[in-house]
Design a protein around this motif. Sequence first.
Motif, PDB file in Angstrom:
ATOM      1  N   GLY A  65       0.777  -1.231   0.000  1.00  0.00           N
ATOM      2  CA  GLY A  65       0.000   0.000   0.000  1.00  0.00           C
ATOM      3  C   GLY A  65       0.809   1.281   0.000  1.00  0.00           C
ATOM      4  N   ILE A  66       2.053   1.243   0.450  1.00  0.00           N
ATOM      5  CA  ILE A  66       2.780   2.490   0.668  1.00  0.00           C
ATOM      6  C   ILE A  66       3.032   3.236  -0.650  1.00  0.00           C
ATOM      7  CG2 ILE A  66       5.099   1.448   0.597  1.00  0.00           C
ATOM      8  CD1 ILE A  66       5.812   3.392   2.930  1.00  0.00           C
ATOM      9  N   SER A  67       3.420   2.522  -1.712  1.00  0.00           N
ATOM     10  CA  SER A  67       3.677   3.187  -2.988  1.00  0.00           C
ATOM     11  C   SER A  67       2.383   3.583  -3.687  1.00  0.00           C
ATOM     12  CB  SER A  67       4.502   2.276  -3.900  1.00  0.00           C
ATOM     13  OG  SER A  67       5.820   2.139  -3.411  1.00  0.00           O
ATOM     14  N   GLY A  68       1.362   2.728  -3.574  1.00  0.00           N
ATOM     15  CA  GLY A  68       0.077   3.073  -4.170  1.00  0.00           C
ATOM     16  C   GLY A  68      -0.506   4.325  -3.561  1.00  0.00           C
ATOM     17  N   PHE A  69      -0.481   4.406  -2.228  1.00  0.00           N
ATOM     18  CA  PHE A  69      -0.972   5.616  -1.556  1.00  0.00           C
ATOM     19  C   PHE A  69      -0.169   6.838  -1.975  1.00  0.00           C
ATOM     20  CE2 PHE A  69      -2.384   2.798   2.234  1.00  0.00           C
ATOM     21  CZ  PHE A  69      -3.566   2.502   1.587  1.00  0.00           C
ATOM     22  N   HIS A  70       1.139   6.656  -2.068  1.00  0.00           N
ATOM     23  CA  HIS A  70       2.010   7.787  -2.417  1.00  0.00           C
ATOM     24  C   HIS A  70       1.706   8.287  -3.825  1.00  0.00           C
ATOM     25  CE1 HIS A  70       5.500  10.371  -2.001  1.00  0.00           C
ATOM     26  NE2 HIS A  70       5.933   9.964  -3.178  1.00  0.00           N
ATOM     27  N   GLY A  71       1.522   7.367  -4.760  1.00  0.00           N
ATOM     28  CA  GLY A  71       1.224   7.764  -6.123  1.00  0.00           C
ATOM     29  C   GLY A  71      -0.088   8.522  -6.234  1.00  0.00           C
ATOM     30  N   VAL A  72      -1.100   8.072  -5.490  1.00  0.00           N
ATOM     31  CA  VAL A  72      -2.402   8.734  -5.522  1.00  0.00           C
ATOM     32  C   VAL A  72      -2.304  10.142  -4.931  1.00  0.00           C
ATOM     33  CG1 VAL A  72      -4.756   8.689  -4.599  1.00  0.00           C
ATOM     34  CG2 VAL A  72      -3.727   6.596  -5.488  1.00  0.00           C
ATOM     35  N   ILE A  73      -1.652  10.272  -3.781  1.00  0.00           N
ATOM     36  CA  ILE A  73      -1.547  11.584  -3.125  1.00  0.00           C
ATOM     37  C   ILE A  73      -0.701  12.547  -3.963  1.00  0.00           C
ATOM     38  CG2 ILE A  73      -0.614  12.786  -1.107  1.00  0.00           C
ATOM     39  CD1 ILE A  73      -1.387  10.288   0.537  1.00  0.00           C
ATOM     40  N   ALA A  74       0.447  12.072  -4.452  1.00  0.00           N
ATOM     41  CA  ALA A  74       1.299  12.939  -5.274  1.00  0.00           C
ATOM     42  C   ALA A  74       0.563  13.372  -6.539  1.00  0.00           C
ATOM     43  CB  ALA A  74       2.593  12.208  -5.632  1.00  0.00           C
ATOM     44  N   GLY A  75      -0.117  12.433  -7.178  1.00  0.00           N
ATOM     45  CA  GLY A  75      -0.831  12.769  -8.403  1.00  0.00           C
ATOM     46  C   GLY A  75      -1.930  13.787  -8.185  1.00  0.00           C
ATOM     47  N   LEU A  76      -2.724  13.599  -7.142  1.00  0.00           N
ATOM     48  CA  LEU A  76      -3.805  14.543  -6.856  1.00  0.00           C
ATOM     49  C   LEU A  76      -3.246  15.913  -6.461  1.00  0.00           C
ATOM     50  CD1 LEU A  76      -6.345  12.296  -4.906  1.00  0.00           C
ATOM     51  CD2 LEU A  76      -6.453  13.042  -7.291  1.00  0.00           C
ATOM     52  N   THR A  77      -2.111  15.918  -5.789  1.00  0.00           N
ATOM     53  CA  THR A  77      -1.478  17.189  -5.431  1.00  0.00           C
ATOM     54  C   THR A  77      -1.044  17.946  -6.681  1.00  0.00           C
ATOM     55  OG1 THR A  77      -0.682  16.284  -3.325  1.00  0.00           O
ATOM     56  CG2 THR A  77       0.406  18.265  -4.145  1.00  0.00           C
ATOM     57  N   PHE A  78      -0.408  17.257  -7.612  1.00  0.00           N
ATOM     58  CA  PHE A  78       0.014  17.920  -8.848  1.00  0.00           C
ATOM     59  C   PHE A  78      -1.188  18.381  -9.665  1.00  0.00           C
ATOM     60  CE2 PHE A  78       3.978  15.091  -8.520  1.00  0.00           C
ATOM     61  CZ  PHE A  78       4.702  16.092  -7.899  1.00  0.00           C
ATOM     62  N   ALA A  79      -2.253  17.575  -9.669  1.00  0.00           N
ATOM     63  CA  ALA A  79      -3.459  17.976 -10.389  1.00  0.00           C
ATOM     64  C   ALA A  79      -4.055  19.243  -9.785  1.00  0.00           C
ATOM     65  CB  ALA A  79      -4.483  16.837 -10.369  1.00  0.00           C
ATOM     66  N   ALA A  80      -4.080  19.317  -8.449  1.00  0.00           N
ATOM     67  CA  ALA A  80      -4.582  20.521  -7.781  1.00  0.00           C
ATOM     68  C   ALA A  80      -3.697  21.721  -8.085  1.00  0.00           C
ATOM     69  CB  ALA A  80      -4.653  20.281  -6.272  1.00  0.00           C
ATOM     70  N   ALA A  81      -2.376  21.497  -8.112  1.00  0.00           N
ATOM     71  CA  ALA A  81      -1.455  22.583  -8.445  1.00  0.00           C
ATOM     72  C   ALA A  81      -1.684  23.061  -9.875  1.00  0.00           C
ATOM     73  CB  ALA A  81      -0.012  22.116  -8.267  1.00  0.00           C
ATOM     74  N   GLY A  82      -1.941  22.121 -10.788  1.00  0.00           N
ATOM     75  CA  GLY A  82      -2.223  22.497 -12.163  1.00  0.00           C
ATOM     76  C   GLY A  82      -3.503  23.301 -12.287  1.00  0.00           C
ATOM     77  N   PHE A  83      -4.512  22.924 -11.517  1.00  0.00           N
ATOM     78  CA  PHE A  83      -5.774  23.661 -11.527  1.00  0.00           C
ATOM     79  C   PHE A  83      -5.582  25.068 -10.982  1.00  0.00           C
ATOM     80  CE2 PHE A  83      -9.648  25.014  -9.334  1.00  0.00           C
ATOM     81  CZ  PHE A  83     -10.558  24.969 -10.379  1.00  0.00           C
ATOM     82  N   CYS A  84      -4.845  25.189  -9.871  1.00  0.00           N
ATOM     83  CA  CYS A  84      -4.631  26.496  -9.245  1.00  0.00           C
ATOM     84  C   CYS A  84      -3.780  27.423 -10.107  1.00  0.00           C
ATOM     85  CB  CYS A  84      -3.965  26.326  -7.879  1.00  0.00           C
ATOM     86  SG  CYS A  84      -5.004  25.531  -6.622  1.00  0.00           S
ATOM     87  N   SER A  85      -2.931  26.851 -10.945  1.00  0.00           N
ATOM     88  CA  SER A  85      -2.024  27.674 -11.756  1.00  0.00           C
ATOM     89  C   SER A  85      -2.455  27.779 -13.219  1.00  0.00           C
ATOM     90  CB  SER A  85      -0.599  27.112 -11.678  1.00  0.00           C
ATOM     91  OG  SER A  85      -0.569  25.743 -12.010  1.00  0.00           O
ATOM     92  N   GLY A  86      -3.592  27.185 -13.579  1.00  0.00           N
ATOM     93  CA  GLY A  86      -4.085  27.292 -14.945  1.00  0.00           C
ATOM     94  C   GLY A  86      -3.273  26.523 -15.959  1.00  0.00           C
ATOM     95  N   LEU A  87      -2.714  25.365 -15.557  1.00  0.00           N
ATOM     96  CA  LEU A  87      -1.871  24.555 -16.433  1.00  0.00           C
ATOM     97  C   LEU A  87      -2.552  23.203 -16.688  1.00  0.00           C
ATOM     98  CD1 LEU A  87       1.568  25.268 -14.699  1.00  0.00           C
ATOM     99  CD2 LEU A  87       0.710  26.291 -16.823  1.00  0.00           C
ATOM    100  N   PRO A  88      -3.296  23.074 -17.776  1.00  0.00           N
ATOM    101  CA  PRO A  88      -4.026  21.826 -18.020  1.00  0.00           C
ATOM    102  C   PRO A  88      -3.133  20.611 -18.190  1.00  0.00           C
ATOM    103  CG  PRO A  88      -4.133  23.284 -19.937  1.00  0.00           C
ATOM    104  CD  PRO A  88      -3.564  24.083 -18.819  1.00  0.00           C
ATOM    105  N   TRP A  89      -1.932  20.786 -18.737  1.00  0.00           N
ATOM    106  CA  TRP A  89      -1.028  19.644 -18.891  1.00  0.00           C
ATOM    107  C   TRP A  89      -0.637  19.072 -17.529  1.00  0.00           C
ATOM    108  CZ3 TRP A  89       3.694  19.491 -16.561  1.00  0.00           C
ATOM    109  CH2 TRP A  89       4.248  20.699 -16.147  1.00  0.00           C
ATOM    110  N   LEU A  90      -0.518  19.934 -16.522  1.00  0.00           N
ATOM    111  CA  LEU A  90      -0.156  19.479 -15.185  1.00  0.00           C
ATOM    112  C   LEU A  90      -1.338  18.779 -14.516  1.00  0.00           C
ATOM    113  CD1 LEU A  90       1.921  19.319 -12.947  1.00  0.00           C
ATOM    114  CD2 LEU A  90       1.292  21.640 -12.235  1.00  0.00           C
TER     115      LEU A  90
END
Length: 369
Positions: free
Chosen positions: A188-213
């Motif tokens: 579970g440790i890597s799966g959880f990490h991938g989900v959290i990191a991915g959602l964090t980058f997606a949120a950062a992309g939304f906040c900064s107006g970067l659809p590719w992110l």
Amino acid sequence: MIFVPVLLCLVLSACLPLLVRPLLVRLGIMDVPNERSSHERPILRGLGLAVLIAMTVSGVVAVIALAVTSPDIERWWVLLLIVVTGTFAAGLLGLAEDLRGLSVGVRSACLLLIALAVPVALLLAMRAFPDPFAAGPLNGITVDRGGALPDFIAVPLPFWVTIALVPYAVLFISSYINVANFMDGLNGISGFHGVIAGLTFAAAGFCSGLPWLVLAGLILAAGFAGFLPWNLSKPGAFLGDVGSYLLGGATAITSFAALLAGVPILATIGPMVIYFGDVGVTLVKRVRAGFKWDEPHKEHVYQRVQQLGYSHVAASSMTALCTLAASLLGLASFYVAPIWWIALLGGGLLVLGVYLALPRLLARGRGHI
């Protein structure tokens, strides 16, 4: 446009193990317990191959969709293509390690090559295609917050700064691929990490107006979310080096690309604080105690927590919660003035300190000496 490749990634990651698993069994790719292992019986490994295929296929679909639907002036798909390609290369290196094994010299050379090629490609892309970063004032991308908060402007780093950051990027990307491999020791440790990191980058992309992110983050999260049921259910299966290299590569490459595009640095490194802290502190302690840094061991914080009697899922969840807390503090940098970033950094270091102290705190709670 966003959810088609993301849904595709989730479905492929969840279903492809049905095809990949028999192949791994036929090849006899098993993880036999050793001095580093937290399991007691041989477990099938290499299921990260399914995640690699899922993320690569959906990443290519996302690149095509972004290229087709974006105006000619916007070349965001170029950055996403570089992230997808670099991530694929990292996973492919891990697959070679799983299938044949690589010498330390060959593996290190390949890691450094990937870590050098990616930032150079990003630098050239941003130099050749400045248009997507000229959509608003200050030559950046403006995100309208509706008046509740000041508008956020994602301003790419100057070209001379990106050149100066290339040596840092080589160390950063190659190190984090190794870090993710070191930390892949519990269910579970890597799966959880991938989900959290991915959602964090997606949120950062939304906040900064970067659809590719946004796309890069959601594909990362979907890929490892689809793997989790296979990892957590019996008889279980491990990512293997292909999965851990894929995780480390995707996280570090996306993080660095986001930094170059103007995302606040704390938002780009938030998901990585706990992993870097655990590996760094553990290795320093071992070297100071006279051990070789590359010797197998079970002295990482998450391993010591599990050795106190906590299940794999419980120990992995503690690590994930600390990663989530550090990630949220990083995302908060979008909503405060840079002068307050030092406070957010302090909060992230406090979370890291609590995480590093977990074995002692939990041992006292359970009556251990």
